[in-house]
Design an enzyme around this catalytic site. Structure first.
Site, PDB file in Angstrom:
ATOM      1  N   GLN A  66       0.819  -1.208   0.000  1.00 45.78           N
ATOM      2  CA  GLN A  66       0.000   0.000   0.000  1.00 45.78           C
ATOM      3  C   GLN A  66       0.854   1.260   0.000  1.00 45.78           C
ATOM      4  O   GLN A  66       0.955   1.945  -1.002  1.00 45.78           O
ATOM      5  CB  GLN A  66      -0.957   0.006   1.191  1.00 45.78           C
ATOM      6  CG  GLN A  66      -1.996   1.125   1.115  1.00 45.78           C
ATOM      7  CD  GLN A  66      -3.197   0.863   2.003  1.00 45.78           C
ATOM      8  OE1 GLN A  66      -3.364  -0.212   2.558  1.00 45.78           O
ATOM      9  NE2 GLN A  66      -4.056   1.856   2.122  1.00 45.78           N
ATOM     10  N   ASP A  67       1.483   1.575   1.138  1.00 45.28           N
ATOM     11  CA  ASP A  67       2.412   2.707   1.152  1.00 45.28           C
ATOM     12  C   ASP A  67       3.611   2.367   2.034  1.00 45.28           C
ATOM     13  O   ASP A  67       3.598   1.357   2.743  1.00 45.28           O
ATOM     14  CB  ASP A  67       1.721   4.016   1.571  1.00 45.28           C
ATOM     15  CG  ASP A  67       1.170   3.994   2.988  1.00 45.28           C
ATOM     16  OD1 ASP A  67       1.070   2.898   3.575  1.00 45.28           O
ATOM     17  OD2 ASP A  67       0.829   5.073   3.501  1.00 45.28           O
ATOM     18  N   PRO A  68       4.671   3.173   1.977  1.00 46.51           N
ATOM     19  CA  PRO A  68       5.901   2.827   2.698  1.00 46.51           C
ATOM     20  C   PRO A  68       5.707   2.812   4.214  1.00 46.51           C
ATOM     21  O   PRO A  68       4.787   3.436   4.747  1.00 46.51           O
ATOM     22  CB  PRO A  68       6.874   3.947   2.290  1.00 46.51           C
ATOM     23  CG  PRO A  68       6.309   4.528   1.035  1.00 46.51           C
ATOM     24  CD  PRO A  68       4.829   4.396   1.173  1.00 46.51           C
TER      25      PRO A  68
END
Length: 223
Positions: A66-68
Site C-alpha cells: 500500500q504505502d511505505p
C-alpha cells in the site's frame, strides 16, 4: 529532487512522466521534502527503488503493497522491505513464516528484500512516499494513478507474471490485470491482524515457483 530509475523503465514510462497529474505530483513531493526535512520517507533517491532494482523485462513476480513504512529509516523503496539494520516488521515476519512453512527453507533474518528484487520480484507500493508517523498521508495525490498505470503496463506487455495480492487494498487492483495471461494469487494481508485469515497457509510462494517452472522461467530463492 533526485530521482533514480532504471533505463528501461524510463523509456516505458516517459509518456506518463509528461502527464499533468505527474508533474503536479512531482511538485507536491518536492515541496514536501523541502518543507518537512527528514520527515518524508523513503529518502528521495529511493522513491523509485523498486524500478531501479529490476529492469522491466526481468519481472517474474509482482507483490503489491500500500504505502511505505512510516517510521524513521524503515522504508527503502521496496514494498514490505526495510533497511538491513532495522527490526523486521510484523507483516514481513509473517511473510517469512509462510515461506518457511510452504517451502521448507530457512529465511535470512534480514528485512532488506533487495535480494528478491534482483531476482525478478517487483515489490511495488501503490503509494511511493509517506510522512513520518502518518500512514496514508500521501494518499490521493497522484501516486495511485501512476502505479495503476504501471500495473496495467506490466499486464499488457509481459506474459506469465505472478501477481500476489494480499489484503483488500491489493485485491482491488485485480481488475487491472489480464487473468488470461498471468497468475493472480489472492489472500488476506500478512499483518498480525489478518494473517490467520488466509495468508498463513496460502502457499503463494510454492504456487509461484511451480508457475515459473511451468513457463520455463528460472526460480526465485525466497530465503
Amino acid at each position: 529532487m533526485e530521482v533514480k530509475i532504471e533505463e528501461s523503465w524510463k523509456e516505458i514510462l516517459k509518456a506518463e512522466f509528461c502527464k499533468g497529474y505527474f508533474k503536479r505530483l512531482v511538485n507536491f513531493i518536492k515541496n514536501e521534502y523541502k518543507t518537512k526535512k527528514g520527515k518524508i520517507f523513503p529518502p528521495p533517491k529511493l522513491i523509485f527503488n523498486a524500478f531501479d532494482s529490476l529492469p522491466f523485462k526481468d519481472i517474474k513476480v509482482v507483490i503489491l503493497g500500500q504505502d511505505p513504512y512510516h517510521g524513521k529509516r524503515q522504508a527503502n523503496g521496496l514494498a514490505f522491505s526495510v533497511n538491513s539494520d532495522i527490526k523486521i516488521p510484523p507483516s514481513l515476519q509473517n511473510i517469512f513464516k509462510e515461506i518457511e512453512r510452504s517451502l521448507k527453507i530457512q529465511t535470512i533474518p534480514n528485512g532488506d528484500l533487495t535480494r528478491w528484487a534482483t531476482q525478478g520480484v517487483f515489490l511495488l507500493n501503490s503509494i511511493l512516499t509517506v510522512e513520518e508517523s502518518r500512514p496514508s498521508s500521501h494518499k490521493d495525490i497522484g501516486w495511485e494513478i501512476f502505479t495503476n498505470e504501471v500495473i496495467k503496463i506490466i499486464s499488457k506487455n509481459l506474459n506469465n507474471i505472478v501477481f500476489m495480492l494480499w489484503g483488500n487494498f491489493a485485491r482491488g487492483k485485480k481488475e487491472l490485470i489480464d487473468a488470461s495471461r498471468h497468475l493472480i494469487l489472492e489472500t488476506s494481508h500478512p499483518s498480525p491482524y489478518s494473517a490467520h485469515n488466509g495468508f498463513l497457509g496460502s502457499n503463494h510462494f510454492s504456487q509461484a515457483l511451480r508457475y515459473l517452472k511451468e513457463h520455463n522461467k528460472s526460480p526465485i530463492d525466497f530465503q
